[in-house]
Scaffold this motif. Structure first.
Motif, PDB file in Angstrom:
ATOM      1  N   UNK A  14      10.370   5.734  -4.740  1.00  0.00           N
ATOM      2  CA  UNK A  14      10.127   4.328  -4.399  1.00  0.00           C
ATOM      3  C   UNK A  14       9.163   4.227  -3.213  1.00  0.00           C
ATOM      4  N   UNK A  15       9.316   5.112  -2.246  1.00  0.00           N
ATOM      5  CA  UNK A  15       8.458   5.107  -1.061  1.00  0.00           C
ATOM      6  C   UNK A  15       7.023   5.480  -1.411  1.00  0.00           C
ATOM      7  N   UNK A  16       6.860   6.397  -2.383  1.00  0.00           N
ATOM      8  CA  UNK A  16       5.514   6.821  -2.775  1.00  0.00           C
ATOM      9  C   UNK A  16       4.737   5.722  -3.487  1.00  0.00           C
ATOM     10  N   UNK A  17       5.447   4.754  -4.063  1.00  0.00           N
ATOM     11  CA  UNK A  17       4.740   3.659  -4.730  1.00  0.00           C
ATOM     12  C   UNK A  17       3.963   2.867  -3.696  1.00  0.00           C
ATOM     13  N   UNK A  18       2.894   2.222  -4.149  1.00  0.00           N
ATOM     14  CA  UNK A  18       2.133   1.422  -3.210  1.00  0.00           C
ATOM     15  C   UNK A  18       2.971   0.240  -2.757  1.00  0.00           C
ATOM     16  N   UNK A  19       2.802  -0.197  -1.525  1.00  0.00           N
ATOM     17  CA  UNK A  19       3.615  -1.294  -1.013  1.00  0.00           C
ATOM     18  C   UNK A  19       3.323  -2.587  -1.764  1.00  0.00           C
ATOM     19  N   UNK A  20       4.355  -3.211  -2.258  1.00  0.00           N
ATOM     20  CA  UNK A  20       4.183  -4.422  -3.060  1.00  0.00           C
ATOM     21  C   UNK A  20       3.860  -5.649  -2.221  1.00  0.00           C
ATOM     22  N   UNK A  21       4.438  -5.744  -1.050  1.00  0.00           N
ATOM     23  CA  UNK A  21       4.288  -6.955  -0.259  1.00  0.00           C
ATOM     24  C   UNK A  21       3.305  -6.799   0.896  1.00  0.00           C
ATOM     25  N   UNK A  22       2.579  -5.698   0.925  1.00  0.00           N
ATOM     26  CA  UNK A  22       1.605  -5.451   1.988  1.00  0.00           C
ATOM     27  C   UNK A  22       0.249  -5.149   1.376  1.00  0.00           C
ATOM     28  N   UNK A  23      -0.253  -6.093   0.599  1.00  0.00           N
ATOM     29  CA  UNK A  23      -1.516  -5.872  -0.112  1.00  0.00           C
ATOM     30  C   UNK A  23      -2.630  -5.468   0.853  1.00  0.00           C
ATOM     31  N   UNK A  24      -2.635  -6.051   2.057  1.00  0.00           N
ATOM     32  CA  UNK A  24      -3.698  -5.708   2.999  1.00  0.00           C
ATOM     33  C   UNK A  24      -3.625  -4.246   3.430  1.00  0.00           C
ATOM     34  N   UNK A  25      -2.476  -3.597   3.307  1.00  0.00           N
ATOM     35  CA  UNK A  25      -2.372  -2.187   3.661  1.00  0.00           C
ATOM     36  C   UNK A  25      -2.934  -1.266   2.582  1.00  0.00           C
ATOM     37  N   UNK A  26      -2.951  -1.712   1.327  1.00  0.00           N
ATOM     38  CA  UNK A  26      -3.406  -0.842   0.246  1.00  0.00           C
ATOM     39  C   UNK A  26      -4.810  -1.146  -0.226  1.00  0.00           C
ATOM     40  N   UNK A  27      -5.406  -2.240   0.220  1.00  0.00           N
ATOM     41  CA  UNK A  27      -6.767  -2.570  -0.196  1.00  0.00           C
ATOM     42  C   UNK A  27      -7.744  -2.165   0.894  1.00  0.00           C
ATOM     43  N   UNK A  28      -8.805  -1.518   0.496  1.00  0.00           N
ATOM     44  CA  UNK A  28      -9.851  -1.168   1.444  1.00  0.00           C
ATOM     45  C   UNK A  28     -10.978  -2.167   1.267  1.00  0.00           C
ATOM     46  N   UNK A  29     -11.589  -2.601   2.350  1.00  0.00           N
ATOM     47  CA  UNK A  29     -12.655  -3.599   2.224  1.00  0.00           C
ATOM     48  C   UNK A  29     -13.859  -3.021   1.494  1.00  0.00           C
ATOM     49  N   UNK A  30     -14.481  -3.854   0.693  1.00  0.00           N
ATOM     50  CA  UNK A  30     -15.705  -3.471  -0.007  1.00  0.00           C
ATOM     51  C   UNK A  30     -16.846  -3.394   1.004  1.00  0.00           C
TER      52      UNK A  30
END
Length: 146
Positions: A103-119
């Motif tokens: 479960x921890x290895x999955x990408x965070x569901x409620x922290x989209x800003x933590x998993x998206x890198x800016x273009x």
């Protein structure tokens, strides 16, 4: 942790395999009851558990607990404890730990800003790189030691 409309529970998902009888199932479900909180984030119709024992009551007995959750890899935990209750507790605790890790290895569901890198800015990508002969747009920083 999200909850499902029909959350998985040990009682709903557990099958007893080789070495156990249906009569053993109730006390195994009681021992595995602490897994219910971890399984609640999965749908009951997409989750399966199977416990089995090889060479029950012998010195080399081996208890295996397998967990299948749709869309994830199968998790297999084993124990070679001589005491059957200790072996069941061992596989239960190992499964709980491995479900938490998965479960921890999955990408965070409620922290989209933590998993998206800016273009990167397309204007920057279109510029020609400086070769060292052309002056830069920004002046070089002044040497403050002088």
């Amino acid at each position: 942790m999200s909850t499902q409309a029909s959350p998985a529970t040990v009682d709903d998902c557990l099958r007893v395999g080789t070495g156990f009888s249906q009569g053993d199932r109730n006390w195994i479900v009681e021992q595995f009851a602490t897994l219910d909180a971890r399984l609640a984030s999965f749908a009951v119709d997409r989750t399966e558990l199977e416990v089995s024992v090889k060479d029950r009551a012998a010195r080399g007995q081996k208890v295996t607990l397998e967990c299948w959750v749709a869309g994830r890899q199968k998790i297999v935990t084993t124990s070679s404890e001589e005491d059957l209750h200790a072996a069941l507790n061992d596989v239960r605790d190992d499964l709980r730990r491995r479900l938490n890790d998965a479960k921890t290895r999955q990408e965070p569901r409620h922290n989209r800003h933590l998993r998206e890198t800016p273009e990167p800015d397309p204007a920057i990508l279109d510029e020609e790189p400086l070769t060292g002969d052309e002056p830069a747009d920004q002046p070089a920083p002044a040497n403050r030691d002088a």
